[in-house]
Motif scaffolding. Structure first.
Motif, PDB file in Angstrom:
ATOM      1  N   SER B 120       0.861  -1.187   0.000  1.00 28.68           N
ATOM      2  CA  SER B 120       0.000   0.000   0.000  1.00 28.68           C
ATOM      3  C   SER B 120       0.892   1.230   0.000  1.00 28.68           C
ATOM      4  O   SER B 120       1.132   1.850   1.035  1.00 28.68           O
ATOM      5  CB  SER B 120      -0.908   0.026   1.238  1.00 28.68           C
ATOM      6  OG  SER B 120      -1.811  -1.047   1.230  1.00 28.68           O
ATOM      7  N   GLU B 122       2.439   4.826  -0.087  1.00 28.43           N
ATOM      8  CA  GLU B 122       1.924   6.117   0.384  1.00 28.43           C
ATOM      9  C   GLU B 122       2.765   7.236  -0.224  1.00 28.43           C
ATOM     10  O   GLU B 122       3.545   7.893   0.477  1.00 28.43           O
ATOM     11  CB  GLU B 122       1.937   6.184   1.908  1.00 28.43           C
ATOM     12  CG  GLU B 122       0.976   5.195   2.557  1.00 28.43           C
ATOM     13  CD  GLU B 122       0.853   5.418   4.061  1.00 28.43           C
ATOM     14  OE1 GLU B 122       0.284   6.445   4.454  1.00 28.43           O
ATOM     15  OE2 GLU B 122       1.345   4.565   4.812  1.00 28.43           O
ATOM     16  N   GLN B 176      -4.827  -0.560   8.396  1.00 33.45           N
ATOM     17  CA  GLN B 176      -4.267  -0.383   7.060  1.00 33.45           C
ATOM     18  C   GLN B 176      -4.314   1.081   6.685  1.00 33.45           C
ATOM     19  O   GLN B 176      -5.329   1.760   6.889  1.00 33.45           O
ATOM     20  CB  GLN B 176      -5.079  -1.191   6.035  1.00 33.45           C
ATOM     21  CG  GLN B 176      -4.525  -1.077   4.628  1.00 33.45           C
ATOM     22  CD  GLN B 176      -5.427  -1.726   3.591  1.00 33.45           C
ATOM     23  OE1 GLN B 176      -6.584  -2.035   3.871  1.00 33.45           O
ATOM     24  NE2 GLN B 176      -4.906  -1.895   2.393  1.00 33.45           N
ATOM     25  N   PHE B 178      -3.544   3.723   3.378  1.00 35.06           N
ATOM     26  CA  PHE B 178      -3.273   3.736   1.947  1.00 35.06           C
ATOM     27  C   PHE B 178      -3.623   5.086   1.353  1.00 35.06           C
ATOM     28  O   PHE B 178      -4.349   5.887   1.956  1.00 35.06           O
ATOM     29  CB  PHE B 178      -4.015   2.610   1.225  1.00 35.06           C
ATOM     30  CG  PHE B 178      -5.497   2.569   1.452  1.00 35.06           C
ATOM     31  CD1 PHE B 178      -6.020   1.950   2.584  1.00 35.06           C
ATOM     32  CD2 PHE B 178      -6.372   3.138   0.556  1.00 35.06           C
ATOM     33  CE1 PHE B 178      -7.381   1.904   2.806  1.00 35.06           C
ATOM     34  CE2 PHE B 178      -7.742   3.090   0.759  1.00 35.06           C
ATOM     35  CZ  PHE B 178      -8.244   2.468   1.896  1.00 35.06           C
ATOM     36  N   HIS B 206      -1.930   5.200  -6.949  1.00 37.68           N
ATOM     37  CA  HIS B 206      -1.723   5.390  -5.507  1.00 37.68           C
ATOM     38  C   HIS B 206      -1.459   6.856  -5.184  1.00 37.68           C
ATOM     39  O   HIS B 206      -1.756   7.321  -4.092  1.00 37.68           O
ATOM     40  CB  HIS B 206      -0.570   4.511  -5.029  1.00 37.68           C
ATOM     41  CG  HIS B 206      -0.889   3.057  -5.085  1.00 37.68           C
ATOM     42  ND1 HIS B 206      -1.798   2.471  -4.230  1.00 37.68           N
ATOM     43  CD2 HIS B 206      -0.469   2.070  -5.919  1.00 37.68           C
ATOM     44  CE1 HIS B 206      -1.895   1.184  -4.521  1.00 37.68           C
ATOM     45  NE2 HIS B 206      -1.115   0.915  -5.546  1.00 37.68           N
TER      46      HIS B 206
END
Lengths: 496, 457
Positions: B120, B122, B176, B178, B206
């Motif tokens: 995930s 960032e 989590q 993200f 993302h």
């Protein structure tokens, strides 16, 4: 793309009256004006001092409850409490909008500063010279008891189970059947640096009843949803027996219905939720939101004939207990009755604060939003085609071979004005007579606004409203559509 | 200011402590909590000018409690103050009096199972002014593609930082973080004497820097321009080829056929006995893959804390698995386990995450390059209204082209109607490599004999 209206009807009423207290969920901290005025004035003054032309704050508290009954038991009870603020800052033709759940002083000031920064403005330490809020328009007075007056969860559960029991008694070939209820109490406070200061409490309740029937390869699903605003006694007055009979009769008729044959037909659209045709084909295109986007074919057409001369259309926020009615809109302005089309001639657009600023069309009390998380936009309220001079028999009698659309589903309209909506229950019209022995299903009506509006050539005298939900740029909101029985001279019917 | 770097953070130890204290004072021994917070910024533009600049900070918590009788109640709130969380606990306890005694949820036995790693990323967020500048430039480049494209009425560039959390009184803790970014461009084109036409494209990544801006402009422009030359289509029955987006939309609308919850409720097109049966052409393989690397915003666990994973639903046309929550798996009592597709609720629903469709080529002679009298459906509209999920039928407006001798001409306005079970049975071919879309991965899918209704003036 723009809209997802789904039908909600007025509930058949019984003579029962029962107003047991209270929500399952405890009441969250409200947004009572007395507790907020000083904090709001500090924020508004800061915004004006930073150079904003206008600052608007929308505070909201929600208390929601929904229940679901399936067959003979309640399977879900969902309380929900919400709160938040939306802060909008205008400078010239631009605006910045920030929403937050953090209602602390620090959280709200951070939101304001973020909105100011979007417009290149910074917080000033100098006095703004702003004079403060004007007197409060308190539309919430007298409504404080509504939440406590709404039915308790046990009463709701009992009524829903009576509803499913009635469906079980009257239905045939039932595979599954459900009853549902939702209640939304929304308390709002609107304050703006132009002095606007309004408070309101709103109550919306809806009831649903649906069934799935199956017989061999034949399956049908039929649903009803009933809704009313600002009436804690709504559920107590629901006549579940009448609702169940109506639902089951539709299920019985539609279970073995043939699919509609595709083609272009004259159609008669029933009253009440038949009004979705005007909502989709024209109503959205008369919102200044669409003028701003350049997506309406009716731009520059004020005073011109855009529809059949038999058609007059209204949008208003005043009808008692209608889903789209408001004491004030979400920008603090009282609602109005707005004639959109008179005898086929375009009279007015629906406008909000930003719409007035950017298009010049005066505000109509139509600034609406789902919640604090959305900036207000020009949206419909109770929108309907006015009653005409004809009887239903005259309307039906004018058609040799066509389609009667008795119950409509949802629809949408795209950026080119192309609209569509589904038909849940339909019958053939042959030689001027309704053939109730010839039900058909699977129809979708499509067309574009400019060409269909002149084809609405006959209006009956039986105008009624129906409640629904509409999704668009400022979220999903409560609306009403309506019309009498109308004739559309020809429209494309998608089918098989 | 103007930076969007306001990454939200849930106070996990604080929330757990509040829940434990509140539960103790109310005599509650079993509880769980799902929470989420997000911070996002987005912009829209109109012909070179800012149209809307928007930001939000959102919080949400759902608390479930089990009462002495083992019944479950739930309450949701956006108020994460101690008072708000306490009110939610009290509300959930009150609601538990109405819990379903026949089918109460329990903790997922997988809520403390090892959580496989899920990337995930960032990436850095950008300021709202930078978002604005990029979208103004993007809009200008799209407008420059064709003289008939006068504006882009629906457009947006946004970014979001999110955090999700699951806790329960047995010690489970899932968290989590993200980031996602999105770009959408829907252009409107108009030529003298002709109807306006519209089409668009969407991209996810993302972070903003990872967005395929050029691809989005290309796709929006090409789609819009391709609809400028249009003609009505005769009503009739045609072989149809669905674009990846359109087929994913259609199969997604009928996902109740994969839902164990819907099976138990009697509202699915499938039944328990459907497992192992042929529900589609042997050409079709369909996997739900919530953890696929191309799935932007993929969740590592579901609303019950169960890890997500790749799950085959249809293999060579046979139904192989259902989507399960803890409760449906228990009710099926056939060895099924929770699959990582559950929500959190008093009644727990399940839903698919991200479809990955592939399969056999089928009829090799079928090709979009040489097709004749074939309808290519680009996008479906109004699925909320035109799909009867429990009946299996659909009647939907669409944008697309009629292909004759390999040449595409846009269809003025039309609907497609059919039955999903017949569609799945009537697959003719799966053409080309699967294409990644925001909703899944799929090739072009050919289907025999669907009813098309053309709009006649």
């Amino acid at each position: 793309m723009l809209c997802t209206p789904v039908p909600v009807h007025h509930a058949p009423r019984s003579g029962l009256l029962d107003s047991s207290p209270a929500s399952v969920a405890p009441q969250a901290q409200g947004c009572a004006p007395q507790a907020w005025q000083e904090r709001l004035e500090t924020l508004l003054s800061s915004g004006v001092g930073a150079g904003a032309d206008l600052v608007e704050i929308f505070l909201e508290r929600n208390d929601e409850l929904s229940l679901l009954a399936e067959q003979d038991r309640v399977t879900s009870v969902n309380p929900s409490i919400g709160r938040g603020a939306g802060i909008r800052v205008f400078k010239g033709q631009r605006d910045g909008f920030v929403s937050t759940n953090d209602l602390s002083d620090r959280g709200l000031m951070a939101a304001l500063e973020q909105a100011l920064a979007m417009l290149g403005l910074g917080r000033s330490t100098q006095p703004s010279g702003w004079q403060g809020l004007a007197g409060l328009d308190d539309h919430g007075r007298g409504k404080e008891h509504w939440l406590q007056s709404c039915p308790a969860a046990q009463d709701i559960a009992d009524r829903l189970l009576r509803g499913t029991a009635a469906v079980e008694r009257h239905g045939q070939h039932l595979q599954a059947y459900r009853a549902s209820y939702s209640r939304d109490v929304q308390q709002v406070l609107v304050a703006a640096s132009d002095g606007t200061y309004g408070h309101d409490i709103r109550l919306h309740q809806s009831l649903g009843l649906n069934l799935l029937a199956a017989d061999g390869d034949h399956r049908t699903s039929v649903a009803r949803r009933y809704g009313r605003s600002d009436d804690p006694a709504f559920l107590a007055e629901w006549d579940e027996e009448t609702s169940a009979l109506d639902l089951c009769e539709s299920g019985r008729r539609m279970l073995h219905a043939d699919f509609v044959e595709a083609g272009t037909y004259p159609v008669v659209l029933a009253n009440r939720f038949g009004g979705v045709i005007f909502h989709e084909a024209c109503g959205h295109l008369l919102e200044t939101t669409q003028l701003e986007r350049g997506t309406t074919p009716f731009a520059g057409k004020l005073g011109q004939l855009i529809a059949h001369p038999s058609l007059t259309a209204i949008d208003e926020g005043l009808s008692a207990n209608s889903f789209g009615s408001l004491s004030m809109d979400d920008e603090g302005m009282p609602p109005q009755r707005t004639t959109l089309i008179q005898d086929g001639v375009l009279q007015c657009f629906l406008s909000d604060r930003a719409g007035e600023m950017r298009t010049g069309h005066p505000r109509t009390g139509s600034g609406r939003r789902q919640s604090h998380a959305f900036a207000a936009a020009s949206r419909m309220r109770n929108t309907f085609i006015a009653a005409g001079p004809h009887s239903i028999a005259e309307v039906m009698g004018s058609i040799d071979n066509g389609l009667y659309c008795k119950r409509m589903g949802g629809g949408s309209v795209g950026p080119t004005g192309q609209f569509n909506f589904s038909v849940e229950e339909a019958y053939l019209i042959e030689d001027g007579a309704l053939r109730e022995d010839k039900p058909v299903k699977g129809a979708t009506l499509i067309g574009d606004a400019v060409s269909v509006m002149p084809k609405i050539s006959m209006c009956a005298s039986d105008m009624e409203l129906a409640s629904g939900f509409c999704g668009s740029v400022s979220g999903s909101i409560y609306v009403t559509v309506g019309q009498p029985h109308i004739k559309v001279d020809s429209i494309t019917v998608g089918g098989r | 200011m103007g930076s969007a770097d306001l990454a939200p953070r849930l106070d996990i130890p604080g929330l757990r402590q509040q829940l434990e204290d509140g539960a103790h004072s109310l005599g509650i021994t079993s509880w769980d909590l799902g929470a989420a917070c997000s911070s996002d910024t987005s912009v829209q533009v109109d012909r070179g000018e800012p149209k809307q600049m928007k930001a939000s900070q959102r919080n949400g918590v759902s608390v479930r409690v089990w009462n002495d009788a083992g019944l479950v109640g739930i309450t949701s709130t956006s108020d994460l103050t101690p008072e708000g969380v306490a009110a939610a606990l009290e509300g959930a306890r009150a609601a538990s009096a109405f819990g379903d005694s026949e089918d109460p949820p329990r903790f997922s036995p997988l809520a403390m199972a090892p959580l496989p790693p899920l990337a995930s990323p960032e990436p850095a967020v950008v300021s709202i002014q930078a978002l604005l500048a990029r979208l103004i430039d993007t809009e200008a480049r799209l407008l420059a593609r064709h003289g008939a494209i006068h504006h882009v009425p629906y457009n947006g560039l946004g970014q979001r930082s999110s955090e999700r959390l699951y806790l329960n009184s047995e010690g489970a803790m899932r968290c989590q973080r993200f980031r996602t970014a999105s770009l959408y461009l829907y252009a409107r084109a108009e030529e003298e004497g002709r109807k306006p036409r519209s089409a668009g494209a969407v991209r996810l990544a993302h972070g903003v820097d990872g967005l395929d801006v050029e691809g989005c402009i290309d796709e929006a422009a090409e789609r819009t321009i391709s609809h400028l030359d249009y003609a009505p289509i005769d009503t009739g029955v045609y072989n149809v080829c669905f674009s990846p987006e359109a087929f994913l939309d259609l199969i997604g609308a009928f996902s109740n056929m994969f839902s164990a919850r819907a099976v138990l409720d009697g509202v699915s097109l499938s039944s328990r006995g459907s497992l192992g049966s042929q529900v589609a052409s042997p050409l079709l393989n369909l996997v739900d893959d919530g953890r696929h690397p191309d799935h932007i915003g993929a969740a590592s666990f579901d609303g019950e804390g169960t890890p997500t994973h790749r799950l085959a639903l249809i293999e060579q046309g046979r139904l192989t698995h259902f989507l399960h929550s803890e409760g449906t798996a228990r009710r099926f009592a056939d060895g099924s386990q929770a699959t990582g597709h559950a929500s959190m609720g008093a009644k727990v629903s399940v839903s698919p995450s991200w479809f990955d469709i592939s399969g056999g080529r089928g009829d090799q002679s079928l090709s979009l390059a040489t097709a004749d009298n074939v309808v290519l459906i680009d996008t479906l509209s109004a699925l909320h209204a035109g799909v009867k999920a429990t009946q299996g039928s659909f009647s939907l407006p669409f944008d697309g082209w009629l292909i004759r001798a390999g040449e595409r001409r846009s269809i003025e306005a039309a609907t497609v109607a059919g039955d999903i079970r017949k569609v799945l049975d009537a697959l003719l071919a799966l053409e080309g490599d699967p294409v990644v879309t925001p909703d899944g991965r799929c090739p072009h899918v050919w289907v025999a004999g669907l009813s098309i209704t053309g709009e006649q003036g």
